[in-house]
Every structure is written in C-alpha cells, then in structure tokens.
Design a protein around this motif. Structure first.
Motif, PDB file in Angstrom:
ATOM      1  N   UNK A   1     -79.508  82.973 -10.846  1.00  0.00           N
ATOM      2  CA  UNK A   1     -79.436  83.138 -12.300  1.00  0.00           C
ATOM      3  C   UNK A   1     -78.967  81.830 -12.942  1.00  0.00           C
ATOM      4  N   UNK A   2     -79.234  81.697 -14.246  1.00  0.00           N
ATOM      5  CA  UNK A   2     -78.805  80.507 -14.965  1.00  0.00           C
ATOM      6  C   UNK A   2     -77.298  80.323 -14.922  1.00  0.00           C
ATOM      7  N   UNK A   3     -76.593  81.449 -14.956  1.00  0.00           N
ATOM      8  CA  UNK A   3     -75.119  81.405 -14.942  1.00  0.00           C
ATOM      9  C   UNK A   3     -74.593  80.810 -13.640  1.00  0.00           C
ATOM     10  N   UNK A   4     -75.174  81.249 -12.519  1.00  0.00           N
ATOM     11  CA  UNK A   4     -74.742  80.751 -11.212  1.00  0.00           C
ATOM     12  C   UNK A   4     -75.072  79.260 -11.109  1.00  0.00           C
ATOM     13  N   UNK A   5     -76.225  78.879 -11.623  1.00  0.00           N
ATOM     14  CA  UNK A   5     -76.629  77.476 -11.624  1.00  0.00           C
ATOM     15  C   UNK A   5     -75.633  76.638 -12.438  1.00  0.00           C
ATOM     16  N   UNK A   6     -75.270  77.158 -13.598  1.00  0.00           N
ATOM     17  CA  UNK A   6     -74.305  76.448 -14.453  1.00  0.00           C
ATOM     18  C   UNK A   6     -72.953  76.344 -13.756  1.00  0.00           C
ATOM     19  N   UNK A   7     -72.570  77.398 -13.023  1.00  0.00           N
ATOM     20  CA  UNK A   7     -71.295  77.383 -12.317  1.00  0.00           C
ATOM     21  C   UNK A   7     -71.317  76.334 -11.199  1.00  0.00           C
ATOM     22  N   UNK A   8     -72.418  76.260 -10.467  1.00  0.00           N
ATOM     23  CA  UNK A   8     -72.529  75.259  -9.395  1.00  0.00           C
ATOM     24  C   UNK A   8     -72.458  73.848  -9.992  1.00  0.00           C
ATOM     25  N   UNK A   9     -73.089  73.657 -11.146  1.00  0.00           N
ATOM     26  CA  UNK A   9     -73.048  72.343 -11.808  1.00  0.00           C
ATOM     27  C   UNK A   9     -71.619  72.019 -12.241  1.00  0.00           C
ATOM     28  N   UNK A  10     -70.900  73.011 -12.749  1.00  0.00           N
ATOM     29  CA  UNK A  10     -69.502  72.785 -13.166  1.00  0.00           C
ATOM     30  C   UNK A  10     -68.654  72.391 -11.965  1.00  0.00           C
ATOM     31  N   UNK A  11     -68.833  73.067 -10.837  1.00  0.00           N
ATOM     32  CA  UNK A  11     -68.077  72.712  -9.628  1.00  0.00           C
ATOM     33  C   UNK A  11     -68.395  71.272  -9.218  1.00  0.00           C
ATOM     34  N   UNK A  12     -69.643  70.884  -9.308  1.00  0.00           N
ATOM     35  CA  UNK A  12     -70.050  69.525  -8.945  1.00  0.00           C
ATOM     36  C   UNK A  12     -69.377  68.487  -9.848  1.00  0.00           C
ATOM     37  N   UNK A  13     -69.144  68.860 -11.112  1.00  0.00           N
ATOM     38  CA  UNK A  13     -68.456  67.940 -12.042  1.00  0.00           C
ATOM     39  C   UNK A  13     -66.944  67.959 -11.852  1.00  0.00           C
ATOM     40  N   UNK A  14     -66.445  68.766 -10.892  1.00  0.00           N
ATOM     41  CA  UNK A  14     -64.994  68.815 -10.658  1.00  0.00           C
ATOM     42  C   UNK A  14     -64.275  69.804 -11.551  1.00  0.00           C
ATOM     43  N   UNK A  15     -65.035  70.694 -12.214  1.00  0.00           N
ATOM     44  CA  UNK A  15     -64.427  71.675 -13.110  1.00  0.00           C
ATOM     45  C   UNK A  15     -64.133  72.985 -12.362  1.00  0.00           C
ATOM     46  N   UNK A  16     -63.355  73.842 -13.006  1.00  0.00           N
ATOM     47  CA  UNK A  16     -62.963  75.113 -12.402  1.00  0.00           C
ATOM     48  C   UNK A  16     -63.843  76.256 -12.927  1.00  0.00           C
ATOM     49  N   UNK A  17     -64.058  77.247 -12.075  1.00  0.00           N
ATOM     50  CA  UNK A  17     -64.900  78.395 -12.419  1.00  0.00           C
ATOM     51  C   UNK A  17     -64.175  79.670 -12.003  1.00  0.00           C
ATOM     52  N   UNK A  18     -64.150  80.668 -12.876  1.00  0.00           N
ATOM     53  CA  UNK A  18     -63.621  81.983 -12.487  1.00  0.00           C
ATOM     54  C   UNK A  18     -64.713  82.746 -11.749  1.00  0.00           C
ATOM     55  N   UNK A  19     -64.357  83.151 -10.513  1.00  0.00           N
ATOM     56  CA  UNK A  19     -65.354  83.655  -9.563  1.00  0.00           C
ATOM     57  C   UNK A  19     -65.003  85.072  -9.113  1.00  0.00           C
ATOM     58  N   UNK A  20     -65.939  86.029  -9.290  1.00  0.00           N
ATOM     59  CA  UNK A  20     -65.654  87.374  -8.777  1.00  0.00           C
ATOM     60  C   UNK A  20     -65.808  87.417  -7.262  1.00  0.00           C
ATOM     61  N   UNK A  21     -64.917  88.126  -6.578  1.00  0.00           N
ATOM     62  CA  UNK A  21     -65.135  88.448  -5.165  1.00  0.00           C
ATOM     63  C   UNK A  21     -64.884  89.946  -5.016  1.00  0.00           C
TER      64      UNK A  21
END
Ligand code: TXA
Ligand code: MG
Length: 308
Positions: free
Chosen positions: A2-22
C-alpha cells in the motif's frame, strides 16, 4: 504494497520514526542500523540508553543475518515466528543493528512480528527495524493506535493503523546465551508453550539475569495500582476478572468469562481507560498465575511498583 507502507519505508530510510502496529503492542520504529534514528527513539521515549531495543525482521533468514541463532533458536523460531517471541543471541557484527540500538551489548534481541502491516513494512524496508513499545518510558504499552499517537505520536513522521493489538502484551523475551534458554520477560508465548519446544528452561535466580532496563515502576498508569482486590473501595476504579458484583462507570472486566487471552488483550487499554477518570487508585482482581497469567501478573506487579 500500500502507499502508506511505502511512505513508512521511505520515512525509515530518511532516519525518521514510524508508529508500527504489531500483534503484541504498537511499536515506535526506526532503521536499526542508523545510530541517529536509534537516538531519536531513546529521546522520544525518555528511555535510558542502556536498555537495548528489539530488532524486527521479516523472517528467519533475515534474523540469522542479525544474530547467531543456535539450533535451539531455529527450533523456537520455527515454532513461534511470526509471533510474540523475541530471541536474544550473539549479534553478528555485520548484522545491521547499530551499537546504540543494542544498548552497547554484544548480544541482540530479534523477532518476527505476526501482523500483516508490520510484515509488509519489514519486507519493503528489507533491513532490521528497531521498535520498542510506543509508550513513553515507564508507562503502559499502547495496544490501540490512538494510545500510541498520544504517547509518542509527536516524534513520529507517520503512524500506520493496524487496529487493536490482538495479543495485547509484549513478546516473551528468551535469552539463548547460556547453556539453557532463560525467560528474561514473560509475554505472549507462555512458559508451557516454550517448554514444549525447548525442554527445561534455566530458572533465572532473580532480577539480575533479566533484561536490562526492566525497572520496578514500569507499565505504570498515573494512579496507584492495588492488586488482588475483591472489589473497589471508595474512589477507586476496578478491573475485574470473571464474575463480579461490582458495577458502574469505573468498573472494567478484563474477561467476564475468566479467559486469560481475552484479559491480556484488554489489560493495557483498560488500565489506561481506568486511569483517565483520575481515580484514587486502580484496584485489580486476582489473576491466576497460569499460562498468560504469568505475563499479566508481571505487568501488574510492575504497574504497582512491586518488582525491582
Ligand atoms: O512485543 C514486543 O516485544 C514489542 C513490540 C513492539 O515488538 N516491543 C517491545 O520492546 O516490547 P521494548 O523495547 O519495550 O522491550 C524490549 C525488551 C526490553 O526489556 C529489553 O531490555 C529487552 O527486550 N532486550 C533487548 N535487547 C536485549 C538484549 N540484547 N539482552 C537482553 N534483553 C534485551
Ligand atoms: Mg516497552
């Protein structure tokens, strides 16, 4: 993806934090190989830097690139991954988990979470993701998106909505560094389930062998917590377990049917809900010390400040 997951992966690559469900609790995720990103996690949580983070990966093969898993570790992984089990083993130097994320230790904690959104992000990012629970240090772990956003949302670039966490308690942390496996933190996989696969466990002689950073007042709401309560006293909120005569707006039942799995899933959300009414204390009914009850009681004793 999904676009959201893609955006989250990009944020991680930029060194940013993401709230992640487990499946256990919501995590605050960062690139485990990036010390600046790991530092952001410690800062956002107000977490002591000696308390190492769990590296989350997509599968066993990825875990073996991070940690030197002994044969027993592979058996446990086969039995419980994806799922609420974290394995502590020797870190591989080239494993992609930075020193700061490991709390300076030469061991590393690794797990494969059982949540489709977490697995999609881990597959997309394709490197280990450090993710402690998304609460401020010492507070109850968030099991709902809104709770995670309230706790640490201000430090995250984005939050992925995975619904309410199915397990509701953190993963069981098992050390494989000694001759026999040792439970460092009770959690979503029970002692009996572990023994069925691993055989006898090492009995930890006390807190010394436990995970670093497991402080006495942990998982704590603002209100004091009173354990093994038969019912609420004046001004108290009450978390019941099983049949109860108590009723009213300050009463929550962890499981009317006395089901420990249901109680685990509700525990942190109900502690938070009870706390919001600013009660004199949160009284909690006795929970049997079997199965998931071991992990539930561990969290409750810590919320009450009993364990050191
Ligand atoms: O269910 C979970 O495990 C959640 C979700 C987000 O995956 N994560 C979580 O992370 O609970 P955290 O950081 O709140 O707890 C990690 C625990 C801590 O008690 C830490 O001390 C322990 O794992 N730990 C991490 N690395 C370790 C190591 N190398 N040796 C011993 N304990 C370790
Ligand atoms: Mg935590």
């Amino acid at each position: 993806m999904t676009g959201e997951v893609k955006a989250a992966a990009a944020a991680l690559t930029r060194g940013e934090l993401v709230i992640l469900p487990t499946e256990t609790v919501y995590g605050l995720a960062a690139d485990a190989g990036d010390p600046a990103a790991a530092a952001r996690i410690f800062e956002a949580k107000g977490r002591p830097r000696f308390n190492p983070l769990i590296a989350h990966v997509a599968d066993l093969a990825a875990a073996e690139r991070v940690a030197e898993l002994p044969p027993l570790g592979v058996r446990l992984a086969d039995a419980f991954w994806p799922g609420p089990l974290t394995l502590v083993a020797r870190a591989r130097g080239e494993g992609g988990v930075c020193d700061l994320a490991r709390g300076g230790l030469d061991s590393v904690a690794v797990r494969v979470p059982a949540h489709p959104i977490a697995l999609a992000l881990l597959a997309a990012f394709d490197r280990p993701v450090a993710a402690p629970s998304a609460n401020r240090s010492g507070r109850p772990s968030p099991t709902r998106l809104a709770d995670a956003v309230e706790e640490t949302g201000g430090s995250a670039a984005l939050a992925l909505d995975g619904g309410d966490c199915r397990v509701g308690l953190e993963s069981t942390v098992v050390s494989l560094l000694g001759p026999r496996p040792t439970i460092l933190r009770a959690g979503g996989v029970t002692r009996a389930e572990l023994i069925a696969i691993a055989g006898p466990l090492e009995v930890a002689p006390g807190e010394a062998l436990r995970s670093p950073g497991r402080l006495a007042l942990h998982y704590a709401p603002d209100a004091p917590v009173r354990l093994e309560a038969a019912g609420p006293r004046d001004g108290e909120a009450f978390l019941a377990f099983g049949p109860t005569a108590a009723q009213g707006p300050r009463v929550w039942n962890l499981s009317p049917a006395s089901d420990l799995r249901e109680a685990a899933a509700h525990l942190f959300a109900y502690l938070r809900a009870a706390d919001r009414g600013r009660p004199a204390a949160i009284a909690v009914a006795a929970i049997p010390e079997q199965g998931l009850g071991e992990a539930i009681n561990d969290r409750l004793r810590r919320a009450a400040g009993y364990l050191g």
